[in-house]
Scaffold this motif. Structure first.
Motif, PDB file in Angstrom:
ATOM      1  N   ILE A   6       0.838  -1.188   0.000  1.00  0.00           N
ATOM      2  CA  ILE A   6       0.000   0.000   0.000  1.00  0.00           C
ATOM      3  C   ILE A   6       0.882   1.250   0.000  1.00  0.00           C
ATOM      4  O   ILE A   6       1.807   1.376   0.796  1.00  0.00           O
ATOM      5  CB  ILE A   6      -0.938   0.013   1.217  1.00  0.00           C
ATOM      6  CG1 ILE A   6      -1.834  -1.229   1.197  1.00  0.00           C
ATOM      7  CG2 ILE A   6      -1.776   1.282   1.222  1.00  0.00           C
ATOM      8  CD1 ILE A   6      -2.744  -1.320  -0.004  1.00  0.00           C
ATOM      9  N   VAL A   7       0.564   2.165  -0.908  1.00  0.00           N
ATOM     10  CA  VAL A   7       1.305   3.420  -1.036  1.00  0.00           C
ATOM     11  C   VAL A   7       0.358   4.575  -0.751  1.00  0.00           C
ATOM     12  O   VAL A   7      -0.728   4.659  -1.337  1.00  0.00           O
ATOM     13  CB  VAL A   7       1.908   3.564  -2.445  1.00  0.00           C
ATOM     14  CG1 VAL A   7       2.611   4.907  -2.599  1.00  0.00           C
ATOM     15  CG2 VAL A   7       2.877   2.423  -2.730  1.00  0.00           C
ATOM     16  N   ASP A   8       0.766   5.456   0.151  1.00  0.00           N
ATOM     17  CA  ASP A   8      -0.051   6.618   0.489  1.00  0.00           C
ATOM     18  C   ASP A   8       0.048   7.685  -0.597  1.00  0.00           C
ATOM     19  O   ASP A   8       1.121   7.913  -1.170  1.00  0.00           O
ATOM     20  CB  ASP A   8       0.407   7.234   1.810  1.00  0.00           C
ATOM     21  CG  ASP A   8       0.124   6.329   3.008  1.00  0.00           C
ATOM     22  OD1 ASP A   8      -0.866   5.580   2.939  1.00  0.00           O
ATOM     23  OD2 ASP A   8       0.902   6.366   3.974  1.00  0.00           O
ATOM     24  N   ARG A   9      -1.068   8.330  -0.851  1.00  0.00           N
ATOM     25  CA  ARG A   9      -1.063   9.478  -1.748  1.00  0.00           C
ATOM     26  C   ARG A   9      -0.362  10.639  -1.044  1.00  0.00           C
ATOM     27  O   ARG A   9      -0.702  10.967   0.097  1.00  0.00           O
ATOM     28  CB  ARG A   9      -2.494   9.870  -2.114  1.00  0.00           C
ATOM     29  CG  ARG A   9      -2.604  11.036  -3.111  1.00  0.00           C
ATOM     30  CD  ARG A   9      -4.022  11.194  -3.582  1.00  0.00           C
ATOM     31  NE  ARG A   9      -4.936  11.340  -2.467  1.00  0.00           N
ATOM     32  CZ  ARG A   9      -6.246  11.019  -2.514  1.00  0.00           C
ATOM     33  NH1 ARG A   9      -6.752  10.536  -3.626  1.00  0.00           N
ATOM     34  NH2 ARG A   9      -7.006  11.180  -1.452  1.00  0.00           N
ATOM     35  N   PRO A  10       0.617  11.252  -1.684  1.00  0.00           N
ATOM     36  CA  PRO A  10       1.373  12.298  -0.987  1.00  0.00           C
ATOM     37  C   PRO A  10       0.551  13.562  -0.779  1.00  0.00           C
ATOM     38  O   PRO A  10      -0.290  13.918  -1.600  1.00  0.00           O
ATOM     39  CB  PRO A  10       2.547  12.564  -1.936  1.00  0.00           C
ATOM     40  CG  PRO A  10       2.014  12.210  -3.295  1.00  0.00           C
ATOM     41  CD  PRO A  10       1.084  11.047  -3.064  1.00  0.00           C
ATOM     42  N   ASP A  11       0.794  14.210   0.346  1.00  0.00           N
ATOM     43  CA  ASP A  11       0.177  15.516   0.580  1.00  0.00           C
ATOM     44  C   ASP A  11       1.001  16.618  -0.076  1.00  0.00           C
ATOM     45  O   ASP A  11       0.476  17.527  -0.703  1.00  0.00           O
ATOM     46  CB  ASP A  11       0.053  15.786   2.087  1.00  0.00           C
ATOM     47  CG  ASP A  11      -0.939  14.845   2.747  1.00  0.00           C
ATOM     48  OD1 ASP A  11      -1.938  14.491   2.099  1.00  0.00           O
ATOM     49  OD2 ASP A  11      -0.696  14.443   3.901  1.00  0.00           O
ATOM     50  N   ALA A  12       2.327  16.499   0.080  1.00  0.00           N
ATOM     51  CA  ALA A  12       3.243  17.464  -0.525  1.00  0.00           C
ATOM     52  C   ALA A  12       3.628  16.992  -1.920  1.00  0.00           C
ATOM     53  O   ALA A  12       3.852  15.807  -2.159  1.00  0.00           O
ATOM     54  CB  ALA A  12       4.496  17.623   0.335  1.00  0.00           C
ATOM     55  N   TRP A  32      -6.283   9.824  -9.471  1.00  0.00           N
ATOM     56  CA  TRP A  32      -6.070   9.470  -8.068  1.00  0.00           C
ATOM     57  C   TRP A  32      -6.421  10.629  -7.148  1.00  0.00           C
ATOM     58  O   TRP A  32      -6.964  10.440  -6.064  1.00  0.00           O
ATOM     59  CB  TRP A  32      -4.628   9.014  -7.860  1.00  0.00           C
ATOM     60  CG  TRP A  32      -4.393   8.316  -6.546  1.00  0.00           C
ATOM     61  CD1 TRP A  32      -5.336   7.813  -5.696  1.00  0.00           C
ATOM     62  CD2 TRP A  32      -3.128   8.045  -5.943  1.00  0.00           C
ATOM     63  NE1 TRP A  32      -4.729   7.241  -4.607  1.00  0.00           N
ATOM     64  CE2 TRP A  32      -3.382   7.368  -4.723  1.00  0.00           C
ATOM     65  CE3 TRP A  32      -1.812   8.302  -6.318  1.00  0.00           C
ATOM     66  CZ2 TRP A  32      -2.354   6.946  -3.879  1.00  0.00           C
ATOM     67  CZ3 TRP A  32      -0.791   7.881  -5.482  1.00  0.00           C
ATOM     68  CH2 TRP A  32      -1.059   7.210  -4.273  1.00  0.00           C
ATOM     69  N   ARG A  33      -6.136  11.844  -7.570  1.00  0.00           N
ATOM     70  CA  ARG A  33      -6.411  13.003  -6.719  1.00  0.00           C
ATOM     71  C   ARG A  33      -7.913  13.218  -6.521  1.00  0.00           C
ATOM     72  O   ARG A  33      -8.336  13.929  -5.606  1.00  0.00           O
ATOM     73  CB  ARG A  33      -5.783  14.261  -7.313  1.00  0.00           C
ATOM     74  CG  ARG A  33      -6.389  14.724  -8.626  1.00  0.00           C
ATOM     75  CD  ARG A  33      -5.549  15.814  -9.276  1.00  0.00           C
ATOM     76  NE  ARG A  33      -6.140  16.289 -10.520  1.00  0.00           N
ATOM     77  CZ  ARG A  33      -6.948  17.333 -10.623  1.00  0.00           C
ATOM     78  NH1 ARG A  33      -7.254  18.028  -9.531  1.00  0.00           N
ATOM     79  NH2 ARG A  33      -7.435  17.703 -11.785  1.00  0.00           N
ATOM     80  N   HIS A  34      -8.751  12.596  -7.362  1.00  0.00           N
ATOM     81  CA  HIS A  34     -10.203  12.723  -7.231  1.00  0.00           C
ATOM     82  C   HIS A  34     -10.821  11.567  -6.448  1.00  0.00           C
ATOM     83  O   HIS A  34     -12.015  11.618  -6.115  1.00  0.00           O
ATOM     84  CB  HIS A  34     -10.854  12.785  -8.614  1.00  0.00           C
ATOM     85  CG  HIS A  34     -10.451  13.974  -9.424  1.00  0.00           C
ATOM     86  ND1 HIS A  34     -10.832  15.255  -9.105  1.00  0.00           N
ATOM     87  CD2 HIS A  34      -9.681  14.075 -10.545  1.00  0.00           C
ATOM     88  CE1 HIS A  34     -10.336  16.101  -9.987  1.00  0.00           C
ATOM     89  NE2 HIS A  34      -9.634  15.410 -10.873  1.00  0.00           N
ATOM     90  N   ALA A  84       4.480   7.802  -7.715  1.00  0.00           N
ATOM     91  CA  ALA A  84       4.555   6.815  -6.638  1.00  0.00           C
ATOM     92  C   ALA A  84       5.303   5.563  -7.091  1.00  0.00           C
ATOM     93  O   ALA A  84       6.103   4.992  -6.338  1.00  0.00           O
ATOM     94  CB  ALA A  84       3.150   6.455  -6.157  1.00  0.00           C
ATOM     95  N   LEU A  85       5.067   5.124  -8.325  1.00  0.00           N
ATOM     96  CA  LEU A  85       5.793   3.961  -8.853  1.00  0.00           C
ATOM     97  C   LEU A  85       7.276   4.259  -8.981  1.00  0.00           C
ATOM     98  O   LEU A  85       8.129   3.414  -8.639  1.00  0.00           O
ATOM     99  CB  LEU A  85       5.222   3.558 -10.216  1.00  0.00           C
ATOM    100  CG  LEU A  85       3.813   2.984 -10.247  1.00  0.00           C
ATOM    101  CD1 LEU A  85       3.403   2.695 -11.689  1.00  0.00           C
ATOM    102  CD2 LEU A  85       3.704   1.715  -9.408  1.00  0.00           C
ATOM    103  N   LEU A  86       7.605   5.446  -9.485  1.00  0.00           N
ATOM    104  CA  LEU A  86       9.005   5.826  -9.650  1.00  0.00           C
ATOM    105  C   LEU A  86       9.723   5.838  -8.304  1.00  0.00           C
ATOM    106  O   LEU A  86      10.855   5.377  -8.179  1.00  0.00           O
ATOM    107  CB  LEU A  86       9.106   7.189 -10.325  1.00  0.00           C
ATOM    108  CG  LEU A  86      10.513   7.711 -10.631  1.00  0.00           C
ATOM    109  CD1 LEU A  86      11.265   6.756 -11.541  1.00  0.00           C
ATOM    110  CD2 LEU A  86      10.431   9.103 -11.262  1.00  0.00           C
ATOM    111  N   GLU A  87       9.049   6.338  -7.270  1.00  0.00           N
ATOM    112  CA  GLU A  87       9.655   6.350  -5.942  1.00  0.00           C
ATOM    113  C   GLU A  87       9.794   4.941  -5.389  1.00  0.00           C
ATOM    114  O   GLU A  87      10.780   4.613  -4.719  1.00  0.00           O
ATOM    115  CB  GLU A  87       8.812   7.199  -4.993  1.00  0.00           C
ATOM    116  CG  GLU A  87       9.400   7.333  -3.598  1.00  0.00           C
ATOM    117  CD  GLU A  87       8.622   8.278  -2.717  1.00  0.00           C
ATOM    118  OE1 GLU A  87       8.912   8.318  -1.514  1.00  0.00           O
ATOM    119  OE2 GLU A  87       7.728   8.974  -3.233  1.00  0.00           O
TER     120      GLU A  87
END
Length: 317
Positions: A113-119, A128-130, A156-159
């Motif tokens: 599970i990967v969290d959607r970044p705030d920053a 995803w932002r919606h 997120a995948l790149l990170e």
């Protein structure tokens, strides 16, 4: 002019892709652009594409194209296909390859599970932002990145896989002149890379050919990446000529083989893919960098992609 494609450069001696892109852009504007060439005498013609691409180049756009037969690898249309140009979201494809390779190797959990970044959230595009879900598994992020061109999912995948690993994988895939330079951003400052990715049409057409031929890393990785890309909903450029349903085109009733990925940024349009019909199969890539001064400038660039799509359909059917 009939010509065979040049061999790929030695990775150790390949120039920095971003510097090469700027140098080649300057060369093209000075009138040094290599002429487009058709290397398929006696077969169905790319006359309309040649004319449209030449007219756009004469108007000041940077144009790079590579079309090759799947069975033989022979280039049937090529022009400045060795020049690295900005490709925007098309650069996600090597990230998807590295993601699938690490999942297949067992070093990346597909359900992590990967969290959607705030920053650093890219607000300009994507799904995803919606969504209400603040976190998603890796495999769902791959679907969003491939199917909807979601920049936050791609970031997120790149990170998750690491920029260095993507860079190394591209060299292994025979793509030394292409590179993923940075994450997606709403705005690029003076300390950021000028583009998210640069690439040559020759290398990206060859990558798509490798995917459908099960040669991109291995058969399992190739199949997974091809499955993700088969969900791509952007069929508005080259793919507009196929008549496929953008929301359900992975099992076409007429037996059309097709996968693609597009890239879009201000003044940049890029697409690479594979199209297979009853007569032939081709891997293709087209990049156009243009002055996005008005809607008419943008539509003129889009028209070139659609003309190529029509010629590709005639060539394969």
């Amino acid at each position: 002019m009939v010509s065979s494609p040049a061999s790929a450069p030695d990775p150790a001696s390949a120039p920095d892709p971003a510097s090469a892109a700027r140098a080649e852009a300057r060369r093209a504007h000075r009138g040094g652009r290599r002429p487009l060439r058709r290397a398929a005498a006696g077969r169905r013609s790319f006359t309309s594409s040649l004319r449209a691409l030449d007219e756009l180049a004469q108007a000041g756009a940077l144009v790079s194209v590579h079309v090759a037969e799947l069975d033989t690898g022979r280039a049937v249309l090529a022009g400045d296909d060795h020049v690295p140009l900005p490709i925007a979201g098309l650069g996600v494809v090597p990230v998807l390859v590295e993601t699938a390779a690490r999942i297949e190797a067992g070093v990346l959990d597909p359900l992590r599970i990967v969290d959607r970044p705030d920053a650093g959230l890219v607000a300009g595009s994507g799904l995803w932002r919606h969504l209400r879900a603040p976190a998603l598994p890796i495999v769902d992020l791959a679907v969003l990145a491939a199917g909807a061109g979601d920049p936050n999912a791609a970031n997120a995948l790149l990170e998750a896989v690491g920029h260095d690993r993507v860079r190394a994988r591209m060299v292994e895939l025979g793509m030394p002149r292409s590179a993923v330079l940075d994450r997606f951003r709403d705005r690029r400052g003076p300390d950021d890379a000028p583009h998210v990715a640069v690439g040559t049409t020759r290398e990206f057409a060859q990558l798509f050919a490798a995917l459908v031929d099960s040669r991109a890393v291995d058969a399992a990785v190739s199949a997974q990446v091809a499955e993700w890309l088969s969900l791509n909903q952007d069929l508005s450029l080259v793919a507009s000529a196929t008549g496929l349903d953008p929301f359900a085109h992975d099992h076409d009733a007429h037996g059309l083989l097709f996968i693609n990925k597009t890239g879009r940024d201000r003044g940049v349009r890029a697409e690479a893919g594979v199209l297979g019909g009853p007569r032939a199969g081709v891997a293709y890539a087209l990049t156009v960098c243009f002055d996005d001064l008005s809607i008419s400038h943008r539509l003129r660039a889009h028209d070139v992609f659609r003309v190529l799509g029509t010629d590709l359909m005639e060539f394969t059917h």
